[in-house]
Design a protein around this motif. Structure first.
Motif, mmCIF file in Angstrom:
data_model
loop_
_atom_site.group_PDB
_atom_site.id
_atom_site.type_symbol
_atom_site.label_atom_id
_atom_site.label_comp_id
_atom_site.label_asym_id
_atom_site.label_seq_id
_atom_site.Cartn_x
_atom_site.Cartn_y
_atom_site.Cartn_z
ATOM 1 N N TRP A 174 -0.977 -4.033 1.569
ATOM 2 C CA TRP A 174 -0.907 -3.137 0.416
ATOM 3 C C TRP A 174 -2.301 -2.738 -0.055
ATOM 4 C CZ3 TRP A 174 2.309 0.066 -1.575
ATOM 5 C CH2 TRP A 174 2.087 0.574 -2.868
ATOM 6 N N VAL A 230 -3.680 1.059 -0.292
ATOM 7 C CA VAL A 230 -4.105 1.658 -1.562
ATOM 8 C C VAL A 230 -5.568 2.075 -1.530
ATOM 9 C CG1 VAL A 230 -4.493 1.179 -3.995
ATOM 10 C CG2 VAL A 230 -2.374 0.484 -2.921
ATOM 11 N N PRO A 264 -7.068 3.795 -7.186
ATOM 12 C CA PRO A 264 -6.161 3.756 -6.033
ATOM 13 C C PRO A 264 -6.164 5.124 -5.362
ATOM 14 C CG PRO A 264 -5.051 3.033 -8.027
ATOM 15 C CD PRO A 264 -6.388 3.524 -8.445
ATOM 16 N N ASN A 279 0.000 -0.054 -8.242
ATOM 17 C CA ASN A 279 -0.644 1.255 -8.234
ATOM 18 C C ASN A 279 -1.628 1.330 -9.393
ATOM 19 O OD1 ASN A 279 -1.307 3.917 -7.868
ATOM 20 N ND2 ASN A 279 0.514 4.679 -8.956
ATOM 21 N N SER A 315 -1.034 -5.864 -6.445
ATOM 22 C CA SER A 315 0.410 -5.800 -6.363
ATOM 23 C C SER A 315 1.060 -7.114 -6.758
ATOM 24 C CB SER A 315 0.849 -5.426 -4.956
ATOM 25 O OG SER A 315 2.252 -5.497 -4.901
#
Lengths: 328, 245
Positions: A36, A40, A144, A192, A201
């Motif tokens: 993740w 991002v 992000p 996010n 996250s």
């Protein structure tokens, strides 16, 4: 004496688990958050992680070569340290930052105290705090970038226009006395928002933590008391708007999930007894909240865990169980 | 003899790095080299003068109140040094601050008075004061150099690492002092410890003798060869004889 009876002192029941199995479990649990982070923050995040892990492994190998000690690289603890260190860095840091951090984590904090299992603090966290020496790099969090597709250069040694891309983390906004308007709680749950590579996250970190719980690598005591204490105190503190909202921002923001599941539970630096773990977790939570509300930095999970690391010895002494037949 | 004492003060029995005395100024006053030099020289001057006078007065001071007497002597010299620095080097006086009067309670000075100056003649005591003071100053400067160069990129205030160097704030802060000092102590331990490849039974009798012959504060050394020990014992006996006369 060639019979089937085996004489040995206890314990008689053994598990196949060793350091390597545990460390690989931790790596597996961290993988979703890593993926993740790369999605991002772009390939730059992967470069930082790679540099960090490689330097940790190289420093550990070199140190033990120079001191003529048995190599411990295959237990993967250096890889975990490297990954956790990178998780604690913003993706925009110059590439020498993870190298210096790896040196501090592995050589100063881990190996000078005797290597795996003998360090008094979590190496990755200690290195993060050491790296606050360059706070302009450590507190400049890139936005992000997976939506607008503007990636940072993956291999440049340093990124010059950090200031242009830097944005405030939700906790920074709260520190300034407001509820973040552009980041919803859902954003923070999935990750996010601005932050370090690995902490953004919450849901993936909780997933990893549940995996570790299911594999019995960690017990529930530390994460639950840690997050619970932060939640309760944040609920009581509430600066504006709904208490529940404020509480959710506090527990989802910053490195709390990463810290509670992966850093505070480090075997070498957490208490042995269950009662001790409850005290330790609550202490981490209390210090986190105090530092967040009254300290200089917006984020303070690292400081809280490091201080409690140093108190583990006392907690263990204090909660020493009465041995069978012993007196209270 | 003198060179041996100097080596003792700087290396084998360094007050800061081996005896771990005077940690407080060593942690607080080593953020830059000029402060370290200032506090080091001030300590050395006090140490020289207090050793001199305590050695001179060693037969007059009653044993029961010797500590109080030493402290009075030391405090007198510290006050003098403090006033001199404040008068002639006000800048240095300001940056040393409270640590200048705190030289009174520096363990090195009382330690040397108690273990050396009160038992030895004037000249060896002076030499001891110089050796220990020099060793302390030397150690302070090493700590301060590491901290200033890494922590600020300068040495004596002169930029040595170039403009682009991004200094490590950590080393200027107290935690940096502890880590620097810890690493240096470990290094010193490594450098001054003799290899322990001594044949056991042949050396034991000599060893026990050497312990009794050595002065109290010296660590028990196990040199690599017997001859060294024998030589040392001879020297010690000579010193002891001279002192008795």
């Amino acid at each position: 004496m060639n019979n089937d009876l085996i004489f040995s002192p206890s314990p008689h029941i053994k598990t196949p688990n060793n350091s390597r199995v545990l460390m690989i479990d931790v790596l597996v649990a961290l993988t979703p958050a890593l993926i993740w982070g790369v999605i991002v923050f772009g390939p730059r995040a992967l470069t930082v992680v790679t540099v960090s892990i490689l330097s940790c492994v190289i420093f550990e190998t070199l140190f033990r070569l120079i001191l003529k000690r048995p190599q411990t690289i295959l237990d993967f603890s250096a890889v975990v340290t490297g990954l956790l260190l990178a998780f604690n860095l913003p993706a925009s840091v110059p590439l020498w930052i993870p190298i210096v951090g790896a040196f501090f984590a592995i050589v100063i904090v881990k190996q000078l105290f005797g290597g795996i299992g003998k360090n008094i603090m979590n190496p990755a966290l200690a290195a993060r705090v050491f790296l606050y020496s360059w706070s302009k790099h450590m507190t400049a969090f890139p936005e992000p970038s997976f939506l607008n597709g503007e990636h940072m250069p993956a291999f440049a040694i340093s990124i010059n226009n950090i200031d242009a891309t830097a944005s405030a983390t939700p906790l920074t906004v709260i520190k300034q006395g407001a509820i973040p308007s552009d980041t919803s709680i859902f954003d923070m749950l999935i990750g996010n928002c601005a932050g370090t590579i690995g902490e953004i996250s919450a849901v993936l970190l909780i997933l990893g933590g549940l995996f570790l719980l299911a594999r019995k690598v960690i017990t529930w005591h530390i994460p639950v008391t840690f997050i619970g204490t932060v939640a309760v105190l944040a609920f009581l503190k509430n600066i504006s708007g709904s208490s529940i909202d404020f509480m959710l921002y506090e527990i989802l923001g910053g490195g709390l999930m990463l810290g509670a599941f992966f850093m505070a539970t480090d075997y070498a630096t957490s208490p042995v007894t269950k009662t001790g773990r409850l005290i330790y977790g609550a202490g981490c939570g209390l210090l986190t909240v105090l530092f967040r509300f009254y300290g200089g930095y917006a984020e303070s999970v690292s400081f809280a865990i490091l201080i409690m690391n140093l108190l583990v010895w006392y907690i263990d002494r204090f909660t020493k169980p009465v041995r069978f037949g012993g007196k209270n | 003899m003198m060179i041996k004492q100097l080596k003792e003060g700087v290396l084998d029995n360094n007050p800061l790095l081996i005896q771990l005395l005077g940690i407080c100024p060593a942690l607080a006053m080593t953020t830059n080299v000029s402060n370290a030099l200032g506090i080091g020289i001030a300590t050395m001057v006090v140490l020289l003068l207090s050793n001199l006078f305590i050695s001179l007065l060693r037969k007059l001071i009653p044993n029961e109140i010797r500590i109080a007497a030493y402290i009075v002597i030391i405090a007198g010299f510290v006050s003098a040094v403090e006033m001199l620095i404040k008068a002639y080097l006000p800048e240095l006086g300001r940056s040393l601050g409270i640590f200048l009067p705190l030289i009174v309670v520096n363990c090195i000075i009382l330690g040397r008075a108690e273990t050396f100056a009160s038992k030895n003649k004037v000249l060896p005591s002076l030499m001891d004061g110089f050796a220990m003071g020099f060793g302390f100053t030397f150690a302070l400067i090493v700590v301060a150099s590491i901290r200033e160069i890494i922590g600020a990129g300068t040495w004596f205030g002169v930029n040595v690492l170039g403009e682009s160097y991004q200094s490590v704030l950590f080393f200027i802060m107290p935690s940096g002092a502890f880590i620097t000092l810890g690493c240096l102590v470990a290094l010193m331990k490594k450098l001054t410890s003799f290899p322990k490849k001594v044949p056991k039974n042949s050396i034991e009798s000599l060893e026990s003798e050497s312990v009794t012959a050595e002065k109290v504060e010296e660590p028990v050394e196990i040199p690599a060869e017997e001859e060294v020990i024998v030589e040392e014992i001879k020297e010690e006996v000579e010193v002891a004889e001279k002192n008795d006369n």
